[in-house]
Design an enzyme around this catalytic site. Structure first.
Site, PDB file in Angstrom:
ATOM      1  N   SER A 248     -23.327 -33.580  23.061  1.00 19.04           N
ATOM      2  CA  SER A 248     -23.581 -33.331  21.637  1.00 19.04           C
ATOM      3  C   SER A 248     -24.740 -32.352  21.500  1.00 19.04           C
ATOM      4  O   SER A 248     -25.434 -32.047  22.469  1.00 19.04           O
ATOM      5  CB  SER A 248     -23.955 -34.640  20.938  1.00 19.04           C
ATOM      6  OG  SER A 248     -25.218 -35.060  21.415  1.00 19.04           O
ATOM      7  N   LYS A 249     -24.952 -31.917  20.280  1.00 15.90           N
ATOM      8  CA  LYS A 249     -26.060 -31.004  20.021  1.00 15.90           C
ATOM      9  C   LYS A 249     -27.381 -31.676  20.411  1.00 15.90           C
ATOM     10  O   LYS A 249     -28.252 -31.052  20.994  1.00 15.90           O
ATOM     11  CB  LYS A 249     -26.053 -30.653  18.532  1.00 15.90           C
ATOM     12  CG  LYS A 249     -27.206 -29.781  18.129  1.00 15.90           C
ATOM     13  CD  LYS A 249     -26.990 -29.189  16.753  1.00 15.90           C
ATOM     14  CE  LYS A 249     -28.130 -28.270  16.401  1.00 15.90           C
ATOM     15  NZ  LYS A 249     -29.138 -28.892  15.558  1.00 15.90           N
ATOM     16  N   ARG A 250     -27.452 -32.973  20.099  1.00 15.90           N
ATOM     17  CA  ARG A 250     -28.682 -33.700  20.425  1.00 15.90           C
ATOM     18  C   ARG A 250     -28.955 -33.745  21.926  1.00 15.90           C
ATOM     19  O   ARG A 250     -30.058 -33.514  22.382  1.00 15.90           O
ATOM     20  CB  ARG A 250     -28.622 -35.104  19.840  1.00 15.90           C
ATOM     21  CG  ARG A 250     -29.898 -35.361  19.150  1.00 15.90           C
ATOM     22  CD  ARG A 250     -30.321 -36.660  18.646  1.00 15.90           C
ATOM     23  NE  ARG A 250     -30.318 -37.765  19.552  1.00 15.90           N
ATOM     24  CZ  ARG A 250     -29.929 -38.967  19.172  1.00 15.90           C
ATOM     25  NH1 ARG A 250     -29.470 -39.153  17.955  1.00 15.90           N
ATOM     26  NH2 ARG A 250     -29.991 -39.973  20.012  1.00 15.90           N
ATOM     27  N   GLU A 253     -30.149 -30.471  23.078  1.00 15.30           N
ATOM     28  CA  GLU A 253     -31.548 -30.252  22.691  1.00 15.30           C
ATOM     29  C   GLU A 253     -32.491 -31.022  23.614  1.00 15.30           C
ATOM     30  O   GLU A 253     -33.492 -30.497  24.070  1.00 15.30           O
ATOM     31  CB  GLU A 253     -31.774 -30.675  21.238  1.00 15.30           C
ATOM     32  CG  GLU A 253     -31.489 -29.529  20.286  1.00 15.30           C
ATOM     33  CD  GLU A 253     -31.340 -29.990  18.839  1.00 15.30           C
ATOM     34  OE1 GLU A 253     -31.007 -29.146  18.011  1.00 15.30           O
ATOM     35  OE2 GLU A 253     -31.543 -31.197  18.557  1.00 15.30           O
TER      36      GLU A 253
END
Ligand code: GLU
Length: 482
Positions: A248-250, A253
């Site tokens: 996921s984007k998280r 990151e």
């Protein structure tokens, strides 16, 4: 039949690399078979459409060089086609109008013993064109909001074939009479998707695994219309680098790497992180492909040649940023210096002003082996632009101050040698054997002096490029320091 593969994203957000991988595999499928690659924007759900998402999808594909032969075709501009097709199904009794209000549906859900399904059993008790009289249907169509649902047959085994996973079967009782047209008159994803794949003569549907559960529904729609379905390939998920689950984007990151091909609203893309489009394409091409060879570096044409739809993996593909960087490095080191300067936006800066274009290209050729991303170029070029900002103190102590001093002093005393790096090397060798200093330590001393630490490209090349004056300046600076 000519191969026609499409990429059909919904503009409900920026294009994640999972989507890019789907686009790439569709592109490879089309090009491998000398066919067409089509971009279709599935934007019939205006509530979920995000401003700028469509442009982000297009920008990402453009940057990556995944050129579409047709498109972007927007579903929102094709509603007349879906409306006609809906009418067709209603006419043949395979779809019906449903007038149930939110509260009626809520009530049905509350009354149901197990979870409520709008299906062959319950549809008999609901407000729809199968239970109401023709006149009532007519008047309600004029006055009320309604949806259109497709008929899911009772007690049928729906056999489907996914080219990646093989034959699968689903029981029709597990499905619902899905809404195919919403109350705003727009088709739902499932309906527009199937109609368009048919209307656009799509031969291969390549999409993410999350759509596998929709396949029986799609197959039933093909059956309702009497159409031959295309081939379906559901690609495995791209998993986060550690642990389980989808990347996921998280996660990206947290791991400090991008998740989009190009920048999205302040979130750095692979492009801005110094990736080349060749490197990213290559890496994504390996994700989910059961590549039996050890070859790692592929150009897009080599990926097309090697693409084999029977070699798509069933299991999830783990995202490995280090490997992506490594693959990027393999491409970057083979680019021309000119291309690297352009990619790194350094075609008219301090380097060229100081050295001329020709010499700058020579410098880039010298350092390109050391680049993982184009962002590394600043660090690698700094050696040629200014004196070291500081010196690695641990290395100084390890080599020995006195020894460093002796080596630098020898160079100072033999200034003339500096303009001839070849003789300098020979003289340093004999100096080393006379003084009992290893050649390794001589090189380290000089490197420390010129670069500031023990890394960097070939030392004698650095001396040649810096020239005698600058080399001596740097020798002077470090001698004064120790
Ligand atoms: N619009 C769907 C998506 O956003 C497409 C699924 C498909 O390719 O059929 O992923």
């Amino acid at each position: 039949m000519r191969e026609r593969a499409r990429f059909a994203p919904s503009p409900t957000g920026p294009l994640h690399i999972g989507g890019v991988r789907t686009a790439l595999f569709s592109y490879l499928m089309a090009k491998k078979n000398n066919g067409e690659f089509i971009l279709r924007i599935e934007d019939t759900d205006s509530k979920r459409t995000i401003d700028g998402a469509e442009q982000h999808i297009i920008d990402s594909l453009n940057w990556l060089g995944l050129k579409f032969d047709e498109g972007p075709i927007k579903q929102s501009e094709r509603t007349h086609i879906y409306k006609e097709r809906i009418k067709e199904l209603i006419k043949s009794g395979l779809a019906y109008y449903a007038f149930d209000t939110a509260s009626e549906l809520e009530e049905a859900r509350n009354e149901a013993e197990t979870s409520f399904k709008y299906n062959f059993l319950s549809r008999k008790n609901m407000s729809n064109s199968l239970t109401l009289s023709e006149d009532e249907v007519k008047s309600r169509l004029e006055r009320e909001a309604y949806v259109v649902r497709m008929i899911i047959p009772e007690n049928e085994t729906v056999n489907v074939v996914d080219q990646v996973r093989g034959k699968l079967s689903f029981k029709s009782e597990e499905l619902e009479d899905k809404i195919i047209m919403k109350s705003d008159g727009m088709p739902t994803y499932h309906f527009a998707n199937v109609v368009d794949d048919y209307e656009m003569n799509i031969t291969s549907v390549i999409r993410g695994e999350e759509w596998l559960s929709s396949l029986p529904l799609h197959i039933l729609l093909y059956k309702h219309f009497g159409w031959e379905p295309p081939k379906f390939y559901h690609l495995p998920l791209i998993l986060k680098s550690t642990g389980s689950g989808k990347l996921s984007k998280r996660d990206a990151e947290e791991q400090g790497h991008p998740v989009y091909a190009v920048n999205w609203q302040g979130s750095t893309g692979f492009k801005e992180a110094g990736f080349t489009s060749e490197g990213l394409i290559n890496y994504l091409g390996l994700l989910g492909w059961n590549n039996s060879s050890n070859k790692e570096k592929y150009s897009i044409n080599e990926l097309i040649d090697s693409f084999n739809d029977t070699e798509i993996n069933k299991s999830g593909a783990r995202f490995d940023y280090k490997k992506a960087v490594w693959i990027n490095h393999l491409h970057l080191k083979e680019f021309s210096a000119e291309k690297i300067l352009t990619l790194a936006n350094r075609t008219s800066d301090s380097l060229i002003q100081k050295y001329s274009l020709e010499k700058s290209e020579e410098i880039v050729d010298l350092i390109k082996e050391r680049l993982n991303t184009t962002l590394d170029i600043d660090k690698e070029l700094s050696v040629f632009l200014s004196q070291p900002k500081g010196y690695d103190s641990v290395a100084i102590e390890k080599i020995d101050r006195g020894l460093i001093y002796d080596v630098l002093n020898f160079c100072k005393l033999n200034k003339a040698l500096i303009s001839d790096p070849h003789s300098l090397k020979n003289q340093l060798l004999s100096f080393g054997s006379e003084q009992g200093i290893s050649f390794g330590n001589i090189m380290k001393s000089l490197r420390l002096c010129l670069v500031g630490n023990l890394s960097g490209p070939d030392l004698f090349k650095i001396i040649e490029i810096l020239g005698p004056e600058e080399t001596l300046n740097r020798i002077e600076s470090l001698t004064n320091k120790i």
